[in-house]
Design a protein around this motif. Structure first.
Motif, PDB file in Angstrom:
ATOM      1  N   GLN A 194       0.824  -1.200   0.000  1.00  0.00           N
ATOM      2  CA  GLN A 194       0.000   0.000   0.000  1.00  0.00           C
ATOM      3  C   GLN A 194       0.870   1.266   0.000  1.00  0.00           C
TER       4      GLN A 194
ATOM      5  N   LEU B  88      -8.201  -1.042   7.489  1.00  0.00           N
ATOM      6  CA  LEU B  88      -7.473  -1.784   6.456  1.00  0.00           C
ATOM      7  C   LEU B  88      -6.704  -2.975   6.984  1.00  0.00           C
TER       8      LEU B  88
ATOM      9  N   VAL C   4      -5.410  -6.035   4.825  1.00  0.00           N
ATOM     10  CA  VAL C   4      -3.994  -6.025   4.461  1.00  0.00           C
ATOM     11  C   VAL C   4      -3.184  -6.370   5.698  1.00  0.00           C
TER      12      VAL C   4
ATOM     13  N   LEU D  96       0.182  -4.125   8.161  1.00  0.00           N
ATOM     14  CA  LEU D  96       0.143  -2.788   7.568  1.00  0.00           C
ATOM     15  C   LEU D  96       0.819  -1.755   8.452  1.00  0.00           C
TER      16      LEU D  96
ATOM     17  N   ARG E 295       3.055   1.369   7.048  1.00  0.00           N
ATOM     18  CA  ARG E 295       2.398   2.675   7.067  1.00  0.00           C
ATOM     19  C   ARG E 295       3.320   3.727   7.672  1.00  0.00           C
TER      20      ARG E 295
END
Length: 396
Positions: A68, A153, A157, A160, A164
């Motif tokens: 992401q 999310l 996912v 993450l 992030r």
């Protein structure tokens, strides 16, 4: 007769319609011109944002292979969207907010799972944690937004949280690299563009006040006062530009030479220019009272206010060209000399306040040019000349 009247009646509407079309065309061109000026003014920011977004995506996706990677360009644009001059602080706040949001979101998901009420709890606790850490509103918003992303999310996912944080770090770092190294703004051009409206506003209203004194036009002076009071936008832009000039000359190696000289002087001028605007507001307010009370107005008093307006314009021009503002200083001293002559010729109570504020505003303008406050006061006293009575007439 009937035919002539008909032609006249027919011609008048046509003339009025042509006039309206001409006015409309002028207004349309004015609006287009204003929009083009705004586009030119924001062009640098647009290029910086586009470059930062592209590079941060490339680093996060192509080099670090972060899941992401959209968080990286988002963080870069958020940091660049901060007020120019506050990007370093905003980037740090961005990273702190992300760290708090990741910590709270990950911990609560582990303890209570996911769902609507869990998401609400995550946001509340993220904001509370940011406040306890002394975070600004930007930190609180970023912390809550990160917690929402983690809470919504993470079930989809996996793992993450750390990516992030890294993506936000990449975006913030890239935004600083773009503004400091790859595409730094020119500090002198930036501050010139912001300072011009503030100095022009001050000069214009002082000119209106001088003419109001000559004509004893109280409403005109009141209108000048009202317009000068509505200066928040101009002053805020000048203050922000001063911060930007300091930030750019500190962070950008290609702008390090600008830390001294015209840019440094201009950046320091923001505060005394703000004081000059406030003291000029007092000058104009007492001008309104002076006119209403029919006090005497020596001829040199409006001339002094006009000279003060001209000094302000010269200050803007000399700053813009990077020249030493000697002409602005000489003209400002001429304003003080005229105010001293008016004082000795005889003024009333409000008139003496106007005289004092000419002195005070001149002192502010001198400080804006880089003169120390004590030296500015000494020059103002010398230009004012001897006092005819026991009244001090000071105010500098």
């Amino acid at each position: 007769m009937a035919d002539t009247s008909a032609r006249r009646d027919d011609g008048e509407p046509r003339a009025a319609a042509a006039y309206r079309r001409a006015v409309g065309a002028l207004r349309s061109r004015s609006r287009v011109g204003e929009r083009l000026r705004r586009v030119r003014a924001s062009g640098g920011l647009a290029l910086q944002a586009g470059l930062a977004a592209g590079i941060s995506w490339w680093v996060a996706d192509g080099l670090l292979h972060i899941p992401q990677p959209l968080f990286a360009p988002i963080s870069a644009v958020i940091a660049l969207a901060a007020s120019v001059g506050q990007r370093l602080r905003r980037t740090v706040e961005l990273i702190v907010g992300v760290a708090v949001g990741v910590l709270i979101g990950d911990a609560l998901i582990y303890l209570v799972g996911t769902g609507a009420w869990q998401l609400g709890l995550i946001v509340v606790l993220s904001i509370v944690a940011a406040v306890l850490l002394g975070g600004s509103p930007a930190v609180m918003v970023q912390s809550a937004a990160t917690a929402v992303l983690i809470g919504t999310l993470s079930p989809v996912v996996e793992n993450l949280e750390f990516p992030r944080f890294v993506a936000a770090l990449v975006g913030g770092a890239v935004s600083l690299a773009v503004t400091a190294v790859l595409l730094p703004l020119h500090p002198l051009r930036l501050i010139n563009r912001a300072a011009a409206p503030a100095l022009c506003l001050l000069a214009d209203q002082l000119d209106v006040t001088a003419e109001a004194l000559r004509r004893r036009d109280g409403p005109a002076a009141q209108a000048a006062l009202d317009r000068l009071r509505d200066n928040k936008q101009e002053v805020a832009a000048l203050t922000e530009a001063a911060q930007a000039a300091r930030e750019t000359s500190t962070l950008s190696p290609v702008r390090w030479e600008s830390r001294q000289g015209p840019v440094a002087r201009y950046a320091r001028a923001a505060e005394p220019i703000d004081r000059a605007m406030r003291n000029s507001g007092t000058l104009i307010r007492r001008t309104v009272t002076l006119i209403e009370d029919a006090e005497p107005i020596p001829d040199t008093l409006p001339d002094a206010v006009s000279a003060l307006a001209e000094a302000t314009r010269l200050l803007r021009r000399e700053f813009a060209t990077g020249h030493e503002p000697d002409k602005a200083r000489r003209t400002a001293l001429r304003a003080v000399t005229g105010a001293g002559a008016a004082y000795r010729a005889g003024v009333g109570f409000s008139g003496s306040v106007v005289v004092a504020q000419v002195r005070t505003t001149t002192s502010d303008l001198f400080v804006a040019t880089g003169v120390e406050q004590e030296e500015a006061n000494r020059l103002v006293r010398g230009a004012f000349g001897p006092l005819a009575t026991d009244r001090s007439g000071s105010g500098d």
